[in-house]
Design a protein around this motif. Structure first.
Motif, short mmCIF file in Angstrom:
data_model
loop_
_atom_site.label_atom_id
_atom_site.label_comp_id
_atom_site.label_asym_id
_atom_site.label_seq_id
_atom_site.Cartn_x
_atom_site.Cartn_y
_atom_site.Cartn_z
N HIS A 26 63.82 25.62 9.29
CA HIS A 26 62.70 26.55 9.34
C HIS A 26 63.21 27.99 9.31
O HIS A 26 64.23 28.31 9.91
CB HIS A 26 61.91 26.30 10.63
N GLU A 83 58.61 26.48 7.66
CA GLU A 83 57.97 25.17 7.80
C GLU A 83 56.83 25.33 8.79
O GLU A 83 56.94 26.07 9.76
CB GLU A 83 58.99 24.14 8.31
N GLY A 84 55.73 24.65 8.53
CA GLY A 84 54.58 24.73 9.41
C GLY A 84 53.30 24.88 8.61
O GLY A 84 53.29 24.70 7.39
N THR A 85 52.24 25.23 9.32
CA THR A 85 50.93 25.38 8.69
C THR A 85 50.57 26.86 8.67
O THR A 85 50.60 27.54 9.70
CB THR A 85 49.86 24.57 9.45
N TYR A 110 53.01 33.64 6.62
CA TYR A 110 54.18 33.72 7.48
C TYR A 110 54.51 35.19 7.71
O TYR A 110 54.41 35.98 6.77
CB TYR A 110 55.39 33.03 6.82
N ASP A 116 55.98 32.41 15.24
CA ASP A 116 57.20 32.79 14.53
C ASP A 116 57.64 34.20 14.93
O ASP A 116 58.82 34.45 15.19
CB ASP A 116 56.99 32.77 13.00
N GLU A 158 50.49 23.69 4.07
CA GLU A 158 51.41 23.03 5.00
C GLU A 158 52.76 22.91 4.30
O GLU A 158 52.84 22.38 3.19
CB GLU A 158 50.90 21.63 5.38
#
Length: 180
Positions: A77, A88-90, A110, A115, A177
């Motif tokens: 990530h 990485e993630g939603t 992002y 984060d 995602e």
């Protein structure tokens, strides 16, 4: 005499090629693809990093699948600016950029608040400007060759033709995602 003609042909070919590259770099003649009708748009994007695949979905129906390139350090990530990782993630598509430095682009939301907090706790910048994008302006000639390696700074890269299709099917706010 034949040698001069051959040199002239090569010179003209080089001039023509440099003109094509310059037009691409300057975005001459580029138009923004219109969004397709609502029933043909993706309501979710799935990126599978290990499979190097981006899938557009509407409900459980797969609309399209595309091979991708990732950040130059694809495993793990994204944790900080410059690490070369794709997060990485939603997330969600924050905006659509028709005048991108990489053909067209879709901004991924992002860093998330989590984060940003994690990076701040480490005294680092989480980075940003994570996009789904086409090839860098001036490099459209590379086409599918870009898939031979992971080359982005943490983004998801596709060919320009693929980016036009994706751009037309994805609106602002679409969830994305990104899986390992």
């Amino acid at each position: 005499m034949a040698r001069r003609r051959l040199l002239a042909v090569f010179a003209l070919a080089g001039l023509g090629a440099s003109g094509v590259v310059a037009a691409d770099a300057l975005q001459i003649g580029r138009t923004e693809p219109l969004l397709v009708p609502e029933p043909e748009r993706a309501d979710r994007i799935l990126v599978e990093k290990a499979a190097r695949r981006l899938t557009l979905l509407r409900g459980e129906t797969v609309l399209a699948t595309y091979p991708i390139s990732l950040g130059f350090t694809p495993t793990g990530h994204k944790t900080r600016e410059g690490d070369g990782r794709t997060p990485e993630g939603t997330y969600a598509i924050a905006y659509r950029n028709p005048r991108s430095v990489a053909h067209l682009s879709l901004k991924v939301s992002y860093p998330s608040p989590a984060d940003a907090s994690a990076a701040q706790a480490r005294g680092e910048s989480p980075g940003g400007d994570i996009m789904i994008h086409g090839l860098m302006n001036g490099f459209s000639w590379a086409g599918r060759l870009h898939r031979m390696m992971d080359w982005t700074q943490g983004c998801v890269g596709v060919t320009n033709a693929e980016m036009r299709e994706i751009y037309a099917r994805v609106d602002t706010g679409t969830p994305i995602e990104i899986r390992p």
